[in-house]
Design an enzyme around this catalytic site. Structure first.
Site, mmCIF file in Angstrom:
data_model
loop_
_atom_site.group_PDB
_atom_site.id
_atom_site.type_symbol
_atom_site.label_atom_id
_atom_site.label_comp_id
_atom_site.label_asym_id
_atom_site.label_seq_id
_atom_site.Cartn_x
_atom_site.Cartn_y
_atom_site.Cartn_z
ATOM 1 N N CYS A 54 2.426 -4.913 6.940
ATOM 2 C CA CYS A 54 2.455 -4.858 5.458
ATOM 3 C C CYS A 54 3.481 -3.967 4.703
ATOM 4 C CB CYS A 54 1.164 -3.922 5.350
ATOM 5 S SG CYS A 54 -0.346 -4.753 5.734
ATOM 6 N N HIS A 89 0.841 -1.160 -0.143
ATOM 7 C CA HIS A 89 0.041 -0.097 -0.166
ATOM 8 C C HIS A 89 0.910 1.350 0.079
ATOM 9 C CE1 HIS A 89 0.603 1.057 4.274
ATOM 10 N NE2 HIS A 89 0.565 -0.314 4.459
#
Length: 519
Positions: free
Chosen positions: A430, A411
């Site tokens: 992440c 992301h």
């Protein structure tokens, strides 16, 4: 040719029965071996005196003898003991037990060569990779039909990476036998303009590594600075040409340590011994990069931030398939972050992190004024926490989804300054991308003539929207402290989570040793 005089050619009926009974008995503890021999009528594939059995025996012992070339320990396959078992097999019954022992050793070696000798998840809980194990019975079935030597040659990974790692392993072994790169540099740091014995030692060591030619110069001049810069590039360091503390630590790293990294990388390559996909995304956690690979070539690369080196934040290693991207995403705060980080803040100040919304079990936004945060524990806190789409959203303006049970994805991020750091391990697990829009354009270019226009049209709405990838893309999160370059040369990175150290320890316990090979 290995000819074993104790083996009986063409046994008579009673001998055949005794042999078959022994094979069935010896194989009873291994369902795959038992199934193979049941299917083939309990016929020998190893212990006939001549012909194809002899060729198979020879191929197996040759493969064991060369196991160390693959970074596997010869001792694990006990060739001396196996040979003694064969030589002492004077009766049909003894020959039956020897037959099964050969198959057990063969299966262990075949699987080790093809998909690795270690079970990744047993080494480190963050290595959640699904190893592509082959059916054990199929090894025996296919081997019995194949050219024995050719079968063994086909087992290890056929990737250029594996071949180059094997070549580097041999080179380092030869270096180790010659004493390595010589004396270490007796300084914690050096910089351009300095001179003296430590600078000469730095020049000599970099020369031994191939970064600079021989010279009588004693100063840290422009040529030495350039050599240091190239070393820094090859080791994932800030390429400023200054041999600071971190750079000096890497320069003084010995050949033995680099050899360990290469052997670990070979084991890791066996764990992923299957096609990665003509187009795939590759994230090397230790290199802090994310790449798009098309037909073996890097077509896009961007810096990344990975999980911090804390027990519950390290980025796991696994492969999955990217199916879609979410533009203007809502951040659904993971439960662990909600109760461990935000709940304590809200207990101290109910208006803390005011950019976040609290949502009840029916999906309704709840006013903080109505909540007594101190009445809840991590276990009993009943609300979900969400952050609506915005420039301040923790996920930035786009996330790339390969749905998985670890809740890991790629992301954007509003925290751009972290991409300038040398070591970029800061996230909750992440993978944050430095150039997420360009990454999106590169992915979308396969399905539209105007990837920028398509992406921007969704972005400008300010609303959360999903864009599917017409051709899903495999994603591989790997962890390599040693890897090669297609144009030649090695790259080394720091073992940020200590995973490779644990893998080496397990390999060492299993019998892998560093050998110094004379060139």
């Amino acid at each position: 040719m290995i000819v074993l005089t104790g083996l009986l050619p063409a046994p008579v009926s009673a001998q055949v029965t005794a042999f078959k009974q022994a094979v069935a008995e010896a194989a009873s503890s291994d369902k795959d071996i038992a199934a193979f021999y049941k299917a083939n009528g309990y016929k020998a594939i190893w212990t006939g005196a001549f012909g194809r059995d002899a060729s198979r025996r020879k191929a197996l012992f040759e493969a064991i003898d060369h196991a160390d070339d693959q970074g596997l320990p010869v001792s694990r396959y006990n060739p001396q003991g196996l040979m003694e078992t064969l030589k002492s097999a004077k009766t049909p019954r003894a020959r039956g037990f020897a037959e099964v022992e050969m198959s057990k050793t063969f299966l262990r070696l075949a699987r080790d060569m093809q998909t690795g000798m270690l079970t990744p998840s047993k080494i480190d809980s963050g290595i959640v990779r699904a190893v592509p194990y082959r059916d054990r019975m199929s090894y025996l079935t296919n081997f019995a039909k194949s050219n024995p030597r050719g079968f063994f040659r086909a087992l290890p990974p056929k990737t250029p990476e594996y071949a180059r790692l094997m070549k580097e392993k041999l080179r380092l072994e030869q270096l180790l036998a010659r004493g390595g790169w010589g004396a270490t540099v007796p300084a914690s740091a050096l910089k351009p303009g300095q001179s003296g014995a430590a600078v000469v030692a730095l020049r000599n060591r970099l020369g031994a590594m191939g970064y600079i030619g021989r010279s009588s110069a004693q100063s840290y001049d422009a040529s030495l600075q350039k050599a240091v810069q190239q070393f820094q590039i090859d080791h994932g360091l800030a390429a400023d040409g200054v041999a600071g503390e971190g750079t000096m630590r890497e320069i003084n790293m010995g050949v033995a340590d680099r050899l360990k990294s290469v052997i670990v990388a070979m084991e890791r390559e066996r764990w992923v011994n299957q096609p990665r996909g003509k187009r795939h995304v590759l994230v090397n956690i230790t290199d802090f990069t994310a790449q798009i690979i098309d037909n073996g070539k890097i077509t896009f690369e961007t810096r990344s931030v990975v999980g911090a080196n804390n027990s519950d934040r390290r980025t796991p290693e696994f492969s999955d398939v990217m199916e879609y991207m979410v533009i203007n995403p809502t951040w659904n705060v993971p439960r662990s972050i909600a109760v461990k980080e935000y709940l304590p803040m809200m207990k101290r100040n109910r208006n803390a992190a005011s950019h976040l919304r609290l949502v009840d079990s029916r999906g309704r936004t709840v006013s903080r004024s109505s909540i007594n945060f101190n009445a809840y524990t991590e276990r009993t806190f009943p609300f979900a926490i969400k952050q609506p789409p915005s420039n301040r959203n923790a996920l930035g303006l786009v996330k790339f989804m390969f749905p998985n049970k670890y809740n890991i994805y790629l992301h954007d991020t509003p925290s751009k300054s972290l991409f300038q750091r040398e070591i970029r391990a800061f996230s909750h697990g992440c993978v944050r991308l430095s150039q997420p829009f360009d990454f999106a354009y590169a992915l979308l270019a396969k399905q539209t003539s105007d990837p920028v226009g398509l992406f921007q049209s969704h972005l400008k709405t300010g609303r959360e929207s999903v864009v599917k990838l017409e051709q899903p893309v495999p994603v591989h999160l790997i962890y390599r402290t040693a890897y090669t370059q297609a144009k030649g040369g090695m790259q080394y990175r720091r073992d940020i989570y200590g995973r490779d150290a644990r893998i080496w320890e397990a390999l060492s316990k299993a019998g892998v040793v560093l050998r110094g090979v004379r060139g």
